[in-house]
Design a protein around this motif. Structure first.
Motif, short mmCIF file in Angstrom:
data_model
loop_
_atom_site.label_atom_id
_atom_site.label_comp_id
_atom_site.label_asym_id
_atom_site.label_seq_id
_atom_site.Cartn_x
_atom_site.Cartn_y
_atom_site.Cartn_z
N SER A 42 0.90 -1.01 0.20
CA SER A 42 0.10 0.05 0.03
C SER A 42 0.86 1.07 -0.01
O SER A 42 0.34 2.44 -0.04
CB SER A 42 -0.85 -0.02 1.23
N ASN A 43 2.14 1.12 -0.07
CA ASN A 43 2.91 2.40 -0.01
C ASN A 43 2.79 3.14 -1.35
O ASN A 43 2.98 4.24 -0.90
CB ASN A 43 4.42 1.82 -0.14
N ILE A 44 2.58 2.56 -2.16
CA ILE A 44 2.38 3.61 -3.34
C ILE A 44 0.75 3.45 -3.72
O ILE A 44 0.11 4.49 -3.69
CB ILE A 44 3.13 3.10 -4.75
N ALA A 45 0.29 2.48 -3.82
CA ALA A 45 -0.89 1.95 -4.17
C ALA A 45 -2.09 2.71 -3.12
O ALA A 45 -3.08 3.17 -3.34
CB ALA A 45 -1.52 0.68 -4.28
N GLY A 46 -1.67 2.94 -1.93
CA GLY A 46 -2.36 3.45 -0.87
C GLY A 46 -2.73 5.01 -1.21
O GLY A 46 -3.58 5.53 -0.42
N VAL A 47 -1.84 5.62 -1.74
CA VAL A 47 -1.84 7.16 -2.09
C VAL A 47 -2.36 7.21 -3.43
O VAL A 47 -3.17 7.76 -3.89
CB VAL A 47 -0.81 7.80 -1.84
N VAL A 48 -1.27 6.82 -4.49
CA VAL A 48 -1.55 6.99 -5.87
C VAL A 48 -2.50 5.84 -6.66
O VAL A 48 -2.58 4.74 -6.16
CB VAL A 48 -0.02 6.84 -6.55
N ASP A 49 -3.23 6.54 -7.29
CA ASP A 49 -4.31 5.64 -8.01
C ASP A 49 -3.61 5.10 -9.20
O ASP A 49 -3.36 5.45 -10.48
CB ASP A 49 -5.60 6.63 -8.47
N VAL A 50 -3.05 3.68 -8.74
CA VAL A 50 -2.26 2.97 -9.60
C VAL A 50 -2.97 2.66 -11.08
O VAL A 50 -2.24 2.68 -12.00
CB VAL A 50 -1.53 1.86 -9.17
N LYS A 51 -3.98 2.39 -10.84
CA LYS A 51 -4.79 1.75 -12.32
C LYS A 51 -4.99 3.15 -13.19
O LYS A 51 -4.97 2.82 -14.12
CB LYS A 51 -6.17 1.40 -11.79
N ASP A 52 -5.26 4.28 -12.51
CA ASP A 52 -5.32 5.52 -13.48
C ASP A 52 -4.06 5.99 -13.65
O ASP A 52 -3.87 6.26 -14.93
CB ASP A 52 -5.73 6.81 -12.29
#
Lengths: 655, 139, 319
Positions: free
Chosen positions: A17-27
């Motif tokens: 969740s280090n990135i995906a918790g903040v950044v909308d990775v799908k977007d």
């Protein structure tokens, strides 16, 4: 592989969740899909894991990707990981680019929407850049297995012996007539109090007789060219006026020579002749004639030494000789200089008798010294009280800000030697007692119990102006006892100034020859103060001992062994990898303006006078790009950091 | 929506980029307006990059490298400094506000400072408003 | 073979390019053998309407000099482009904006204010400034509209080739004319010179490593005639300027001012020159560096003397 056929794979890492918790990775993935040249986009929970890396490898193989971007953590963490993954899948590692959307995005951005915008920009920059990246090959150069060690003190001797014992050739260059350095001048060594020459002399002899060591004393390095693995060195062997082959080392010449001058080895408190070996155990045991001092050279007659030399070793016709040697590695162990306290007039050095420096005291107390080890005043009498003033020129903003690291300990040693040899009272006047080494604190404790008086305060002045009968005829040491808060006047017979260790007077010159830099204090700069304390910014050049900074004998020996190990590791590998991302000058377009010539910190740019073009020596170039940025024609390209690549990334992140 | 400036950050990989990473590992929050491009050394930074950034829509440019004396390549940062000082004089003549370009020394241990510099610069550029790409010219 | 139809035009320029075209001397006869001049305001009588009447693409080559400063020049640039098969930007102004391009340090309002009001010799109490159209009793009078920003020819119309220089050296002009006459044209977009390297390559002065401790203006120093001018502290732009001119300026003890434009492949001549020049400033002390830079009185005029409109920034930002 041409740029227009670039097929970029973009991989977005969730990092849990280090990135995906903040950044909308799908977007971000959807956005990446729309970027030019992008052929595949995937997101995965941990790209750096084996399954993550496998996704990339599979895509390279099956989708024919020729460029890879991973948006994840900082390249300082995983650039190598992903480069390796690319390589394993048959893609040149330099066709990989990392977008840092964790350390510089998800972890530092409050607003998730803005973090996503930033992540897209970073991915766009990486994609835009990677398209312009070109495959590079790691290059290797052969290593000449010989090593040059400059400076024959304990550091140089140790390093030379380690390498020679390892089976490789060493040239040990020493500028004085004998190896041994400062350690040979010392009487005892702290904290064990073993006799310095007893432990040093065997090593000197070994160095002198080792089949793999070519000892070049009374010699100086004139010039160094080349690069790691292939240095060319010019050494000036100064004329000794004594034939080394013929000389038996009997010493008769030294007895017969009528000229007496101050002995450097005895720190000026003893005398030597114009033909001399610095000390009895000198290695090699061959004297030299100092032409500037010799009567024959000055007035054209005398030749007393020649008359008495049975083997006929004296040769007044000798000339300096320039010897050229090829080496793969260089160890600089050029040692230190001793601070001259004369400018500190308030201490009276040079003006008041019996104010002496620590090195002078070493010679005074040495059983091989001019007094045979008798501690005595100028008039020959034995002192009844001695003050030892710490930190003279060290820890002093006007002179050297640094701590010289050995003074506290040798000052303690002096106390012991004085107590052993005389009845004198000993005062230690110190700022702080720094006893950090193995067995040092114990030594301090032991000395405290030997009746030495410790006064915590730096000596402010040494004077002979008595204000009481008790002070008459004495040296009065003024110091503020900072524990008691009062100014003390201590009348003593002798004052020993613990003078700073400082860079050799010619350190700047030597550093220039070596192509290495110096830290603010003037000592040679190591590549990294913690993780690489023996290497320098010039590949293949290592440092050992006090030329890199004040240190005691154990540390010096340890560093010398480390430097030797580094050199040996290089030699035994036989090859060394050099930077692939170097600068390259397009000679077809170089106008020879020479703007770049002097900018290179590693002297890797040379000018071809005939063709009137500048040229980069790949083996010396570290790829910093300073010449690339300076080239007014824009024709120096910094591989992997070309203007095209950087500008593409700039356009990308700003898109 | 308020104006969100776009700022290009050009960081040397040894000091300032590592400093920016440290801001991350210490979870120091700062303005998301600086987009970073990593270079080996500030000595690699060409004035062209700064101009190109403005041409491509940047409202400001932040260049950051090792403190004087700390350069991994010995003196790259001094060369950056010389170029920067001359570039600044040229930019001033071109009517480009001082606050839009900044050269900072940020070490690998100055994560906190990196965040402060980014925040300061973002606010300053925000106040200056968007950079006039075509020079505000009307023909 | 039919003769080539050639047109010449001058926009915002000093007229030097017109003279430079004649510098080829008697070779002009060779040109006359193969070419007919159909339009050349400075030399032959032809009106705009005559050009307008020509069929599109009927002119073989147009040598266009001068920058685009006003609407008339813009109009003619478009018209000549349409009528010409090959459009050549001739000289620095057409190529990069040239000296007139330095007006991009200002805008229309401030230029008018200066020229039509402030200048000491002007008496214009009522601040009467030129207007594109003005009604008078007899009707409407029109003059071309003065643009805010000077543009290069390339920023206005599609350009095929460039002949650089302020003005182009005779040999450069002839190089281009020969290519045209012989029909051996280089790839589109080529800047025609016989040297792709910087001016230094043409310059006979001795060069050594460079370290600049002080910058001089030309009148402040008597230079050594043998040694690189930049090394002597003169801001010689030769390092950042395309060669092919033969380096006449440095040979006459004057620093190169950069008229042949950036070296092939360089992005922004001024930025490159700034980078190079600053790199060789011999100091690590910010204050000392600043002192040296303080002597560079007009960086923009020095590094973009001919190329401001063609630079990345194109013009100054006017508040």
């Amino acid at each position: 592989m041409t740029k227009n056929k670039a097929k970029v794979g973009v991989y977005i890492c969730h990092c849990g969740s280090n990135i995906a918790g903040v950044v909308d990775v799908k977007d971000v993935a959807a956005y990446a899909q729309g970027l030019p040249s992008v052929a595949a986009v995937k997101d995965y929970v941990y790209m750096c894991s084996d399954p993550g890396q496998n996704i990339i490898k599979e895509d390279i193989k099956h989708l024919g990707l020729n460029r890879v971007v991973v948006a994840c953590c900082s390249p300082s963490l995983h650039e190598l990981t992903f480069r390796r993954a690319c390589q394993e899948a048959g893609l040149n590692p330099y066709l990989f680019q990392q977008a840092n959307i964790r350390e510089q995005c998800s972890w530092v951005t409050e607003d998730a929407a803005l973090a996503t915008v930033k992540a897209k920009a970073l991915v766009s920059g990486a994609v835009s850049r990677v398209v312009h990246q070109e495959p590079l090959e790691k290059r290797e150069v052969e290593i000449n297995p010989n090593t040059l060690v400059i400076g024959g003190g304990i550091a140089g001797i140790q390093a030379a012996l380690e390498i020679a014992d390892g089976g490789y050739k060493v040239y040990l260059v020493e500028k004085t007539p004998s190896v041994g350095g400062h350690m040979a001048q010392l009487d005892k060594t702290f904290p064990t109090l073993d006799c310095s020459s007893c432990i040093l002399t065997p090593k000197m002899t070994q160095a002198g007789s080792h089949p793999n060591i070519e000892l070049m004393v009374y010699s100086e390095v004139e010039e160094i060219s080349g690069y790691v693995g292939n240095f060319k060195v010019k050494v000036r062997k100064k004329a000794k006026y004594v034939d080394e082959e013929k000389c038996t080392g009997c010493g008769i010449c030294q007895t017969k020579c009528p000229i007496r001058v101050d002995s450097e080895f005895d720190a000026g408190i003893g005398k030597r002749k114009a033909i001399y070996t610095p000390f009895a155990q000198a290695v090699p045991n061959v004297p030299v004639i100092v032409a500037e001092e010799c009567t024959y050279f000055i007035k054209g007659k005398c030749r007393a030494c020649e008359k008495f030399c049975e083997p006929g070793a004296i040769d007044f016709e000798q000339k300096d000789e320039i010897v050229e040697i090829d080496v793969g590695a260089i160890i600089a162990s050029t040692g230190y200089g001793v601070f001259d306290p004369t400018p500190m007039a308030h201490y009276g050095y040079g003006r008041l008798d019996n104010v002496i420096t620590s090195l002078e005291f070493e010679r005074l107390v040495s059983s091989a010294g001019p007094t045979g080890g008798k501690i005595q005043l100028k008039d020959g009498s034995t002192p009844t009280s001695i003050a030892i003033a710490h930190c003279i020129g060290s820890r002093d903003e006007k002179y050297h800000e640094y701590c010289s690291r050995v003074c506290c300990m040798y000052a303690l040693k002096y106390s012991h030697l004085i107590k052993e040899k005389t009845e004198a009272d000993v005062y230690q006047m110190y700022i702080d007692m720094r006893c950090f080494g193995k067995g040092y604190e114990e030594f301090y404790k032991r000395l405290s119990e030997e009746g030495v008086k410790f006064i915590r305060g730096k000596v402010g002045e040494v004077t002979d102006r008595a204000i009481s009968d008790e002070e008459k005829g004495k040296l009065i040491v003024l110091a503020e006892d900072s524990l008691l808060g009062n100014v003390m006047r201590v009348p003593v017979d002798m004052v020993i100034l613990c003078v700073a260790l400082e860079p050799q007077a010619d350190a700047e010159n030597t550093a220039r020859k070596l192509g290495i830099s110096r830290s603010a204090d003037g000592f040679y700069l190591e590549r990294h103060p913690k993780l690489d304390p023996v290497a320098t910014t010039t590949d293949g050049v290592f440092v050992a001992g006090c030329c890199q900074g004040p240190k005691d004998i154990p540390d010096t020996v340890a560093q010398a062994s480390a430097a030797a190990a580094r050199a040996l590791a290089m030699i035994s590998k036989g090859k060394v990898e050099v930077e692939a991302a170097t600068a390259h000058i397009d000679e077809e377009r170089c106008s020879g303006c020479r703007i770049c010539n002097d900018l290179c910190p590693f002297s890797s740019i040379t000018f071809d006078e005939e063709k009137k073009v500048s040229r980069v020596n790949d083996a010396l170039c570290k790829g910093c790009g300073v010449c690339v940025a300076a080239c007014p024609s824009g024709i120096i390209s910094g591989r992997h950091f070309t203007a095209e690549q950087i500008i593409a990334e700039i356009e990308g992140v700003l898109a | 929506m308020s104006f969100e400036p776009k700022i290009l950050g050009v960081l040397c990989k040894w000091c300032s980029y590592a400093g920016a990473d440290l801001a991350g590992t210490s979870r120091k929050k700062y303005a998301p307006n600086v987009r970073v491009v990593r270079v080996n050394c500030t000595g690699r930074v060409e004035p062209t990059f700064v101009l190109k950034a403005f041409e491509k829509g940047a409202d400001g440019v932040l260049i950051a490298g090792c403190h004087p004396g700390d350069c991994h390549y010995l003196e790259g940062n001094y060369k950056a400094l010389r170029r920067f000082q001359l570039l600044k004089k040229m930019l001033a003549q071109m009517g480009i506000d001082d606050g839009r370009v900044r050269l900072e020394w940020i070490s690998a241990s100055e994560g906190e400072r990196f965040a402060v510099v980014v925040n300061e610069m973002t606010e300053r550029v925000r106040k200056l408003g968007p950079f006039a790409k075509n020079g505000g010219s009307n023909g | 073979m039919a003769k080539l139809k050639v047109a010449f035009y001058w926009a915002a320029s000093c007229g030097g390019c017109e003279i430079a075209q004649l510098e080829i001397g008697e070779k002009i006869l060779k040109v006359a053998e193969v070419a007919d001049i159909v339009f050349w305001p400075v030399a032959i009588d032809a009106k705009y309407k005559d050009v307008e009447a020509m069929a599109d693409g009927s002119i073989d080559v147009c040598l266009f000099n001068g920058a685009i400063r006003n609407s008339e020049q813009e109009h003619l640039a478009h018209m000549l482009r349409k009528k010409s098969k090959v459009m050549i930007a001739y000289g620095s102004c057409a190529y990069e904006g040239g000296v007139p391009g330095l007006a991009n340090m200002f805008d229309r309002a401030s230029i008018f204010e200066r020229v039509y009001h402030e200048t000491p010799s002007t008496n214009n109490k009522h601040k009467v400034f030129p207007e594109p159209s003005h009604k008078v009793h007899e009707g409407v009078l029109c003059i071309p509209e003065f643009n805010d920003t000077v543009k290069t020819l390339r920023q206005t119309v599609d350009v095929d080739y460039i002949i650089p220089g302020c003005p182009p050296e005779e040999k450069t002009t002839w190089l281009a004319l020969t290519a045209l006459i012989e029909g051996k044209l280089p790839p589109k977009g080529t800047v025609i010179t016989d040297n792709v390297k910087a001016v230094c390559d043409d310059c006979p002065r001795k060069r050594d490593v460079k370290k600049v401790k002080k910058v001089y203006r030309t009148y402040e120093i008597i230079t050594d005639p043998e040694i690189c001018l930049l090394e002597q502290g003169l801001l010689c732009a030769g390092v950042a300027t395309r060669g092919g001119c033969g380096a006449p300026c440095p040979q006459a003890n004057m620093p190169c001012t950069g008229c042949y434009g950036p070296v092939e492949g360089a992005i922004d001549q001024g930025a490159h020159f700034i980078s190079a020049m600053a790199s060789v400033i011999d100091s690590k002390d910010p204050d000392e560096i600043q002192k040296i830079i303080d002597d560079i009185h007009d960086p923009v005029g020095t590094v973009y003397r001919y190329s401001l409109p063609d630079s990345l920034l194109r013009r100054a930002r006017i508040q």
